[in-house]
Design a protein around this motif. Sequence first.
Motif, PDB file in Angstrom:
ATOM      1  N   ARG A  24      32.177  43.082  31.838  1.00  0.00           N
ATOM      2  CA  ARG A  24      33.413  43.162  32.602  1.00  0.00           C
ATOM      3  C   ARG A  24      34.108  44.492  32.333  1.00  0.00           C
ATOM      4  N   ASP A  45      39.570  43.219  37.493  1.00  0.00           N
ATOM      5  CA  ASP A  45      38.317  43.126  36.727  1.00  0.00           C
ATOM      6  C   ASP A  45      37.134  43.400  37.641  1.00  0.00           C
ATOM      7  N   GLU A 105      29.360  32.558  43.482  1.00  0.00           N
ATOM      8  CA  GLU A 105      30.611  33.123  43.994  1.00  0.00           C
ATOM      9  C   GLU A 105      30.677  32.984  45.517  1.00  0.00           C
ATOM     10  N   TRP A 155      37.824  41.278  40.851  1.00  0.00           N
ATOM     11  CA  TRP A 155      38.586  40.052  40.658  1.00  0.00           C
ATOM     12  C   TRP A 155      40.024  40.382  40.269  1.00  0.00           C
ATOM     13  N   ASP A 170      43.108  37.956  38.562  1.00  0.00           N
ATOM     14  CA  ASP A 170      43.480  36.619  38.064  1.00  0.00           C
ATOM     15  C   ASP A 170      42.384  35.587  38.369  1.00  0.00           C
ATOM     16  N   ASP A 171      41.129  35.975  38.067  1.00  0.00           N
ATOM     17  CA  ASP A 171      39.986  35.088  38.249  1.00  0.00           C
ATOM     18  C   ASP A 171      39.783  34.657  39.698  1.00  0.00           C
ATOM     19  N   ARG A 172      40.278  35.438  40.629  1.00  0.00           N
ATOM     20  CA  ARG A 172      40.020  35.181  42.049  1.00  0.00           C
ATOM     21  C   ARG A 172      39.274  36.393  42.618  1.00  0.00           C
TER      22      ARG A 172
END
Length: 363
Positions: free
Chosen positions: A227, A272, A280, A314, A316-318
């Motif tokens: 990452r 990220d 995904e 990404w 916030d993990d979206r």
Amino acid sequence: MARERGAAFVLTAHHADDRLETFLLQWLRGAGPAGLAGIAAVRGAADRDGGLPAVRILRPFLDTARSVLADHVARHALATVDDPSNADTRLARNAIRTEVLPQLAAIRGGYRKSAARSIDLIADAAELMQELGAELLPWCTDGAPADMLRIDRLAALSPARRALALRAWLARAGVEAPSRARLREALAQAIEGAPDGRMRIRFGRQELRRHRGLLCLRVPDGGARGRERLQWRGEPELPVPSWGGVLRFVPTDGGGLDAGFDADWLRARPLDLRSRRGGERLKPHPARPSKHLKHWYQERGVPEFDRAVLPLLWRDDRLIYAAGLGADVRFVESGAGRIRIEWVGAVDLLTGLAGDVVPRLPA
């Protein structure tokens, strides 16, 4: 050294015996015409590098026997340097020089002239084969993306011409001349293999790949990347060395597919960059549902072997953006002050190929 001194030429003292020894060595190794042609009298000019002049290697004594040069050196008492390893007959070249050539001279005294004539003929044949391969390339690449080769055009050629065309294409890409066995393996897989089958043949640092009727060369990916956390503060681009590319942030006022992210929203949180792990989903078009990335890559015609070098962005993990596909439309809007994200990587993708590239052949 020659370039640094501004020299245009470098002359070497390779002679007729060297040329014959090289021919026999290459013959023992099973070389083709290019290898059997041996030492060239002139080596092509090197590419210019750093503004320094190109240098050509000239070998003016290839038609002169070693004995003639040795007599000249002795007659004029010229200083020489002897390499002790030249006497080691465990080395193939030395064994040919000290054991094989004398036997040939005993069998046929004038063999050197006749052998030189044969080498000249082989060199002519090798040159003609290279020219024919180069002449076939425009036809084999017509209608294909840059640096790609059409398999249907290769298949339409005779087996010998296929090999010449593929050799010429590999040489143009800077690939060292492959063995006949490796070349035949590549042609067999390309032409006779299943159209949807995977193909990966190593040529030096690169791999030969097939995708929808095309052959292309790729440098193997170094593996999964970790990452990469980024903080965008309004820069036009963010270099990402670990991925070998750049994220660009382009202002846009458009709508639809040119809609963009809210600039303040992008700045507010870290971004990220991650590798694809599977599963995904993305919604790159407002009128179409969210689907797995694999589906979208297949639809866009992105080869399986190129997908590993395409990062995912990404927040916030979206997942908000996938290189090679675009932004998820659920996070973008039209209007002033918006930002469109683009990924510029080292690989030119084979995208937009909806089907096999097999245009109708000319009559």
